[in-house]
Design a protein around this motif. Structure first.
Motif, mmCIF file in Angstrom:
data_model
loop_
_atom_site.group_PDB
_atom_site.id
_atom_site.type_symbol
_atom_site.label_atom_id
_atom_site.label_comp_id
_atom_site.label_asym_id
_atom_site.label_seq_id
_atom_site.Cartn_x
_atom_site.Cartn_y
_atom_site.Cartn_z
ATOM 1 N N GLU A 122 -76.744 41.586 32.647
ATOM 2 C CA GLU A 122 -77.880 42.426 32.254
ATOM 3 C C GLU A 122 -77.406 43.764 31.680
ATOM 4 O OE1 GLU A 122 -81.442 41.026 35.288
ATOM 5 O OE2 GLU A 122 -79.952 42.473 35.987
ATOM 6 N N SER A 123 -76.365 44.341 32.259
ATOM 7 C CA SER A 123 -75.877 45.633 31.772
ATOM 8 C C SER A 123 -75.223 45.523 30.397
ATOM 9 C CB SER A 123 -74.883 46.226 32.772
ATOM 10 O OG SER A 123 -73.658 45.505 32.784
ATOM 11 N N ALA A 124 -74.752 44.306 30.044
ATOM 12 C CA ALA A 124 -74.075 44.112 28.762
ATOM 13 C C ALA A 124 -75.049 43.858 27.617
ATOM 14 C CB ALA A 124 -73.091 42.954 28.862
ATOM 15 N N ILE A 125 -76.277 43.476 27.932
ATOM 16 C CA ILE A 125 -77.264 43.130 26.904
ATOM 17 C C ILE A 125 -78.134 44.346 26.620
ATOM 18 C CG2 ILE A 125 -79.247 41.654 26.380
ATOM 19 C CD1 ILE A 125 -77.983 39.492 28.099
ATOM 20 N N PRO A 126 -78.349 44.698 25.363
ATOM 21 C CA PRO A 126 -79.191 45.859 25.034
ATOM 22 C C PRO A 126 -80.582 45.748 25.652
ATOM 23 C CG PRO A 126 -78.044 45.068 23.080
ATOM 24 C CD PRO A 126 -77.787 44.061 24.154
ATOM 25 N N ALA A 127 -81.124 46.873 26.040
ATOM 26 C CA ALA A 127 -82.420 46.894 26.731
ATOM 27 C C ALA A 127 -83.514 46.216 25.922
ATOM 28 C CB ALA A 127 -82.812 48.340 27.043
ATOM 29 N N ALA A 128 -83.522 46.429 24.620
ATOM 30 C CA ALA A 128 -84.557 45.822 23.773
ATOM 31 C C ALA A 128 -84.482 44.302 23.813
ATOM 32 C CB ALA A 128 -84.412 46.310 22.340
ATOM 33 N N ALA A 129 -83.266 43.762 23.869
ATOM 34 C CA ALA A 129 -83.085 42.303 23.898
ATOM 35 C C ALA A 129 -83.457 41.729 25.257
ATOM 36 C CB ALA A 129 -81.643 41.950 23.550
ATOM 37 N N ARG A 130 -83.345 42.545 26.304
ATOM 38 C CA ARG A 130 -83.692 42.069 27.652
ATOM 39 C C ARG A 130 -85.190 41.932 27.836
ATOM 40 N NH1 ARG A 130 -79.909 46.065 29.510
ATOM 41 N NH2 ARG A 130 -81.636 47.253 30.425
ATOM 42 N N ALA A 131 -85.960 42.534 26.939
ATOM 43 C CA ALA A 131 -87.414 42.578 27.116
ATOM 44 C C ALA A 131 -88.089 41.234 26.861
ATOM 45 C CB ALA A 131 -88.019 43.638 26.211
ATOM 46 N N GLY A 132 -87.452 40.367 26.094
ATOM 47 C CA GLY A 132 -88.067 39.068 25.789
ATOM 48 C C GLY A 132 -87.038 37.965 25.779
ATOM 49 N N GLY A 133 -87.508 36.725 25.662
ATOM 50 C CA GLY A 133 -86.597 35.594 25.545
ATOM 51 C C GLY A 133 -86.107 35.022 26.848
ATOM 52 N N GLY A 134 -86.815 35.277 27.957
ATOM 53 C CA GLY A 134 -86.414 34.698 29.225
ATOM 54 C C GLY A 134 -85.405 35.564 29.958
ATOM 55 N N HIS A 135 -84.911 35.047 31.049
ATOM 56 C CA HIS A 135 -83.975 35.796 31.894
ATOM 57 C C HIS A 135 -82.686 36.078 31.133
ATOM 58 C CE1 HIS A 135 -81.452 36.930 35.272
ATOM 59 N NE2 HIS A 135 -82.531 36.964 36.041
ATOM 60 N N PRO A 136 -82.165 37.315 31.199
ATOM 61 C CA PRO A 136 -80.965 37.660 30.433
ATOM 62 C C PRO A 136 -79.745 36.825 30.775
ATOM 63 C CG PRO A 136 -82.024 39.635 31.313
ATOM 64 C CD PRO A 136 -82.727 38.474 31.919
ATOM 65 N N ALA A 137 -79.684 36.287 32.010
ATOM 66 C CA ALA A 137 -78.509 35.518 32.432
ATOM 67 C C ALA A 137 -78.633 34.027 32.150
ATOM 68 C CB ALA A 137 -78.258 35.733 33.923
ATOM 69 N N LYS A 138 -79.778 33.596 31.648
ATOM 70 C CA LYS A 138 -80.025 32.158 31.504
ATOM 71 C C LYS A 138 -78.970 31.472 30.652
ATOM 72 C CE LYS A 138 -83.478 28.883 29.740
ATOM 73 N NZ LYS A 138 -84.841 28.749 29.152
ATOM 74 N N ARG A 139 -78.653 32.021 29.500
ATOM 75 C CA ARG A 139 -77.734 31.358 28.572
ATOM 76 C C ARG A 139 -76.298 31.392 29.088
ATOM 77 N NH1 ARG A 139 -81.709 33.716 25.699
ATOM 78 N NH2 ARG A 139 -80.679 35.744 25.773
ATOM 79 N N THR A 140 -75.921 32.474 29.753
ATOM 80 C CA THR A 140 -74.574 32.549 30.316
ATOM 81 C C THR A 140 -74.398 31.536 31.434
ATOM 82 O OG1 THR A 140 -74.284 34.881 29.738
ATOM 83 C CG2 THR A 140 -72.938 34.030 31.545
ATOM 84 N N PHE A 141 -75.379 31.428 32.314
ATOM 85 C CA PHE A 141 -75.277 30.463 33.406
ATOM 86 C C PHE A 141 -75.273 29.035 32.868
ATOM 87 C CE2 PHE A 141 -75.458 33.906 36.144
ATOM 88 C CZ PHE A 141 -75.433 33.529 37.472
ATOM 89 N N GLN A 142 -76.065 28.775 31.850
ATOM 90 C CA GLN A 142 -76.047 27.450 31.227
ATOM 91 C C GLN A 142 -74.661 27.138 30.673
ATOM 92 O OE1 GLN A 142 -79.176 26.087 28.295
ATOM 93 N NE2 GLN A 142 -77.460 26.256 26.880
ATOM 94 N N ALA A 143 -74.073 28.102 29.981
ATOM 95 C CA ALA A 143 -72.755 27.891 29.383
ATOM 96 C C ALA A 143 -71.701 27.638 30.444
ATOM 97 C CB ALA A 143 -72.377 29.098 28.528
ATOM 98 N N LEU A 144 -71.720 28.408 31.515
ATOM 99 C CA LEU A 144 -70.741 28.215 32.580
ATOM 100 C C LEU A 144 -70.896 26.848 33.226
ATOM 101 C CD1 LEU A 144 -70.808 31.742 34.257
ATOM 102 C CD2 LEU A 144 -68.933 30.748 32.928
ATOM 103 N N ARG A 145 -72.143 26.441 33.473
ATOM 104 C CA ARG A 145 -72.387 25.128 34.073
ATOM 105 C C ARG A 145 -71.852 24.008 33.200
ATOM 106 N NH1 ARG A 145 -77.687 23.394 32.674
ATOM 107 N NH2 ARG A 145 -76.634 21.790 31.447
ATOM 108 N N ILE A 146 -72.111 24.081 31.902
ATOM 109 C CA ILE A 146 -71.653 23.041 30.984
ATOM 110 C C ILE A 146 -70.130 22.999 30.947
ATOM 111 C CG2 ILE A 146 -71.549 22.402 28.542
ATOM 112 C CD1 ILE A 146 -74.438 23.428 28.302
ATOM 113 N N ALA A 147 -69.507 24.186 30.957
ATOM 114 C CA ALA A 147 -68.046 24.238 30.918
ATOM 115 C C ALA A 147 -67.429 23.720 32.211
ATOM 116 C CB ALA A 147 -67.584 25.664 30.644
ATOM 117 N N VAL A 148 -67.975 24.120 33.340
ATOM 118 C CA VAL A 148 -67.434 23.683 34.636
ATOM 119 C C VAL A 148 -67.463 22.161 34.744
ATOM 120 C CG1 VAL A 148 -67.916 23.618 37.128
ATOM 121 C CG2 VAL A 148 -67.926 25.794 35.907
ATOM 122 N N ASN A 149 -68.543 21.562 34.279
ATOM 123 C CA ASN A 149 -68.728 20.119 34.445
ATOM 124 C C ASN A 149 -68.336 19.302 33.219
ATOM 125 O OD1 ASN A 149 -70.116 19.997 37.192
ATOM 126 N ND2 ASN A 149 -71.335 21.534 36.128
#
Length: 321
Positions: A194-221
């Protein structure tokens, strides 16, 4: 326990899946393969609708297999379950003695159980260990990736598997923060993202961590590698008239499915031949026009279905000898 888990488990596009796959499963001795058994919701619906069919259920998650086995116990010896990664489909079918089957389903992504179990570490909305392993006997975890990957490796992961437009910023922030203390839980990682993403971008598009967690899950598995292996194996395993359906949840998965079905539904003969040899003819015919999406009523009842994309095909040409 299984009743509680199953009560919260709503199989995505279940009625449509049953409609598509039940056609070849009316014949005595027909076999349905669920490559991603999860809690067994789709399997239960198909076995109920197709009393002549039996199930080969596959899942890499031993905990899911245990719960699905309890749920499907009323179907008795019509059910055989295997712990395996879905790209091990040929080995599973060989062990089961059924190299050709009548229907195959792959419901990609996470099961409800994996999302809802805090200790599995898949959810960004609760604090939990950074695990994300579908098979908890493997050694690599999300914490390992976060704490050992370079900035370039992390950024590439986030772009490729999460389509994260702030991948570089997030990767740099993660590497900076882990120098003070390695990451071990999801809450701290979420705060850093959340701290790495600009405040304006955090305002929309779902949870700020959603895409990072998805990427980590896909990579782990290693999910996209496994899917690349599954698709040709599943097509090859279909008997004449057999059908396969795949539910994808993000564009990387869906692109692989779309391309595999496109290739399988296209003649491979050079232009100008007076007749297409049998071995070069299209193997499948599409059963869906593009990717089908769940209706608004289903999404309202089951928000996890919102990103689902369904594609399906039917074998129209016998497997070349």
């Amino acid at each position: 326990m299984v009743e509680q888990q199953a009560a919260g488990h709503v199989p995505v596009m279940c009625a449509r899946i049953v409609e598509l796959l039940s056609v070849p499963l009316q014949a005595p001795g027909s076999v349905y393969v669920d490559c991603t058994l999860g809690l067994g919701g789709h399997a239960e619906a198909i076995l109920s609708a197709c009393p002549e069919a039996s199930l080969i259920g596959i899942d890499r998650d031993q905990h899911a297999l245990l719960l699905a086995g309890e749920r499907l116990a009323p179907f008795g010896d019509r059910v055989r379950l295997y712990q395996a990664r879905y790209d091990e489909l040929p080995e599973v079918l060989a062990e089961a003695g059924r190299p050709r089957v009548q229907a195959i389903l792959a419901d990609l992504g996470l099961s409800s159980m994996q999302i809802d179990r805090r200790d599995r570490g898949f959810a960004y909305s609760v604090d939990a260990p950074l695990d994300m392993r579908m098979d908890d006997t493997q050694s690599l975890t999300a914490a390992d990736l976060v704490n050992t990957s370079s900035v370039g490796e992390l950024a590439g992961m986030l772009r490729r598997f999460g389509e994260e437009r702030f991948a570089d910023r997030i990767a740099r922030r993660i590497v900076t923060e882990r120098a003070d203390q390695p990451f071990s839980t999801s809450a701290r990682l979420v705060r850093v993202i959340e701290s790495a993403i600009p405040a304006a971008a955090r305002a929309g598009g779902g949870h700020p961590a959603k895409r990072t967690f998805q990427a980590l899950r896909i990579a782990v598995n290693d999910e996209l590698v496994a899917l690349t292996g599954l698709l040709p194996a599943a097509i090859a395993a279909l008997a004449l008239g057999g059908r396969m359906a795949v539910l994808a949840y993000h564009s990387g998965e869906d692109r692989l499915v779309k391309n595999a079905l496109r290739d399988a539904t296209t003649d491979r003969a050079p232009r100008g031949l007076p007749a297409v040899p049998a071995e070069l003819r299209a193997q499948l015919a599409l059963l869906t026009r593009g990717a089908e999406r769940p209706g608004s009523d289903e999404v309202q009842d089951n928000p996890r279905a919102a990103s689902a994309r369904l594609r399906a095909g039917e074998r129209i040409e016998e497997v070349a000898a």
